[in-house]
Motif scaffolding. Sequence first.
Motif, PDB file in Angstrom:
ATOM      1  N   UNK A 157       0.857  -1.183   0.000  1.00  0.00           N
ATOM      2  CA  UNK A 157       0.000   0.000   0.000  1.00  0.00           C
ATOM      3  C   UNK A 157       0.899   1.241   0.000  1.00  0.00           C
ATOM      4  N   UNK A 158       0.957   1.936  -1.105  1.00  0.00           N
ATOM      5  CA  UNK A 158       1.778   3.138  -1.221  1.00  0.00           C
ATOM      6  C   UNK A 158       0.851   4.341  -1.370  1.00  0.00           C
ATOM      7  N   UNK A 159       1.149   5.410  -0.648  1.00  0.00           N
ATOM      8  CA  UNK A 159       0.323   6.613  -0.664  1.00  0.00           C
ATOM      9  C   UNK A 159       1.176   7.832  -0.981  1.00  0.00           C
ATOM     10  N   UNK A 160       0.576   8.779  -1.651  1.00  0.00           N
ATOM     11  CA  UNK A 160       1.184  10.086  -1.874  1.00  0.00           C
ATOM     12  C   UNK A 160       0.403  11.073  -1.028  1.00  0.00           C
ATOM     13  N   UNK A 161       1.099  11.777  -0.142  1.00  0.00           N
ATOM     14  CA  UNK A 161       0.460  12.775   0.728  1.00  0.00           C
ATOM     15  C   UNK A 161       0.977  14.154   0.348  1.00  0.00           C
ATOM     16  N   UNK A 162       0.060  15.081   0.094  1.00  0.00           N
ATOM     17  CA  UNK A 162       0.443  16.441  -0.278  1.00  0.00           C
ATOM     18  C   UNK A 162      -0.522  17.452   0.342  1.00  0.00           C
ATOM     19  N   UNK A 163      -0.021  18.637   0.542  1.00  0.00           N
ATOM     20  CA  UNK A 163      -0.847  19.788   0.859  1.00  0.00           C
ATOM     21  C   UNK A 163      -0.867  20.644  -0.410  1.00  0.00           C
ATOM     22  N   UNK A 164      -2.049  20.986  -0.894  1.00  0.00           N
ATOM     23  CA  UNK A 164      -2.184  21.806  -2.095  1.00  0.00           C
ATOM     24  C   UNK A 164      -2.850  23.129  -1.750  1.00  0.00           C
ATOM     25  N   UNK A 165      -2.338  24.193  -2.330  1.00  0.00           N
ATOM     26  CA  UNK A 165      -2.919  25.519  -2.184  1.00  0.00           C
ATOM     27  C   UNK A 165      -3.224  26.015  -3.590  1.00  0.00           C
ATOM     28  N   UNK A 166      -4.493  26.224  -3.874  1.00  0.00           N
ATOM     29  CA  UNK A 166      -4.888  26.662  -5.210  1.00  0.00           C
ATOM     30  C   UNK A 166      -5.596  28.013  -5.145  1.00  0.00           C
ATOM     31  N   UNK A 167      -5.339  28.826  -6.139  1.00  0.00           N
ATOM     32  CA  UNK A 167      -6.103  30.058  -6.312  1.00  0.00           C
ATOM     33  C   UNK A 167      -6.233  30.293  -7.814  1.00  0.00           C
ATOM     34  N   UNK A 168      -7.360  30.796  -8.234  1.00  0.00           N
ATOM     35  CA  UNK A 168      -7.655  31.014  -9.659  1.00  0.00           C
ATOM     36  C   UNK A 168      -7.491  29.730 -10.464  1.00  0.00           C
ATOM     37  N   UNK A 169      -7.906  28.606  -9.888  1.00  0.00           N
ATOM     38  CA  UNK A 169      -7.789  27.307 -10.562  1.00  0.00           C
ATOM     39  C   UNK A 169      -9.154  26.687 -10.821  1.00  0.00           C
ATOM     40  N   UNK A 170     -10.215  27.481 -10.752  1.00  0.00           N
ATOM     41  CA  UNK A 170     -11.563  26.937 -10.859  1.00  0.00           C
ATOM     42  C   UNK A 170     -11.785  26.128 -12.138  1.00  0.00           C
ATOM     43  N   UNK A 171     -11.152  26.504 -13.219  1.00  0.00           N
ATOM     44  CA  UNK A 171     -11.337  25.764 -14.468  1.00  0.00           C
ATOM     45  C   UNK A 171     -10.216  24.756 -14.717  1.00  0.00           C
ATOM     46  N   UNK A 172      -9.360  24.523 -13.723  1.00  0.00           N
ATOM     47  CA  UNK A 172      -8.241  23.600 -13.889  1.00  0.00           C
ATOM     48  C   UNK A 172      -8.449  22.273 -13.188  1.00  0.00           C
ATOM     49  N   UNK A 173      -7.563  21.342 -13.419  1.00  0.00           N
ATOM     50  CA  UNK A 173      -7.564  20.060 -12.728  1.00  0.00           C
ATOM     51  C   UNK A 173      -6.132  19.652 -12.437  1.00  0.00           C
ATOM     52  N   UNK A 174      -5.989  18.834 -11.411  1.00  0.00           N
ATOM     53  CA  UNK A 174      -4.701  18.238 -11.076  1.00  0.00           C
ATOM     54  C   UNK A 174      -4.887  16.733 -11.169  1.00  0.00           C
TER      55      UNK A 174
ATOM     56  N   UNK B 217      -4.969  22.594   1.616  1.00  0.00           N
ATOM     57  CA  UNK B 217      -5.826  21.426   1.841  1.00  0.00           C
ATOM     58  C   UNK B 217      -4.976  20.167   1.735  1.00  0.00           C
ATOM     59  N   UNK B 218      -5.187  19.278   2.666  1.00  0.00           N
ATOM     60  CA  UNK B 218      -4.440  18.022   2.732  1.00  0.00           C
ATOM     61  C   UNK B 218      -5.110  16.972   1.853  1.00  0.00           C
ATOM     62  N   UNK B 219      -4.315  16.268   1.046  1.00  0.00           N
ATOM     63  CA  UNK B 219      -4.825  15.219   0.166  1.00  0.00           C
ATOM     64  C   UNK B 219      -3.956  13.973   0.322  1.00  0.00           C
ATOM     65  N   UNK B 220      -4.595  12.822   0.328  1.00  0.00           N
ATOM     66  CA  UNK B 220      -3.888  11.538   0.344  1.00  0.00           C
ATOM     67  C   UNK B 220      -4.361  10.739  -0.864  1.00  0.00           C
ATOM     68  N   UNK B 221      -3.417  10.254  -1.652  1.00  0.00           N
ATOM     69  CA  UNK B 221      -3.738   9.476  -2.839  1.00  0.00           C
ATOM     70  C   UNK B 221      -3.192   8.075  -2.688  1.00  0.00           C
ATOM     71  N   UNK B 222      -4.039   7.095  -2.853  1.00  0.00           N
ATOM     72  CA  UNK B 222      -3.626   5.701  -2.824  1.00  0.00           C
ATOM     73  C   UNK B 222      -3.098   5.355  -4.209  1.00  0.00           C
ATOM     74  N   UNK B 223      -1.786   5.182  -4.331  1.00  0.00           N
ATOM     75  CA  UNK B 223      -1.216   4.879  -5.644  1.00  0.00           C
ATOM     76  C   UNK B 223      -0.823   3.418  -5.760  1.00  0.00           C
ATOM     77  N   UNK B 224      -1.089   2.635  -4.730  1.00  0.00           N
ATOM     78  CA  UNK B 224      -0.900   1.188  -4.728  1.00  0.00           C
ATOM     79  C   UNK B 224       0.558   0.815  -5.012  1.00  0.00           C
ATOM     80  N   UNK B 225       0.775  -0.442  -5.274  1.00  0.00           N
ATOM     81  CA  UNK B 225       2.136  -0.933  -5.503  1.00  0.00           C
ATOM     82  C   UNK B 225       2.630  -0.434  -6.838  1.00  0.00           C
TER      83      UNK B 225
END
Length: 83
Positions: free
Chosen positions: A30-47, A75-83
């Motif tokens: 089980x591998x996870x990527x943990x990040x804090x993201x700060x976005x502004x003026x990104x309403x029409x964008x995606x990550x 904002x804190x985000x955790x992504x499960x990227x698996x093996x």
Amino acid sequence: ANGHFLHLSLTPNTTTRILRSPIFSSTRERCYLEVFLHQSSMLSGTIKIVIEPVLSGNSSWVPAEIAGDNMSKWKYHVFDIDR
């Protein structure tokens, strides 16, 4: 203190930007990527988090996609990227 910081400034004319990590060898079950993201003026964008296997010959996949926002706060985000 225990991580890294990246500031990516974009303009309204900016198109796709790609940030690549170093190549990792096999990870734990089980591998996870943990990040804090700060976005502004990104309403029409995606990550998108994209996994690209290097040696296995498998296709890439997107385990997570975040809609852009204009919240201008961390904002804190955790992504499960698996093996």
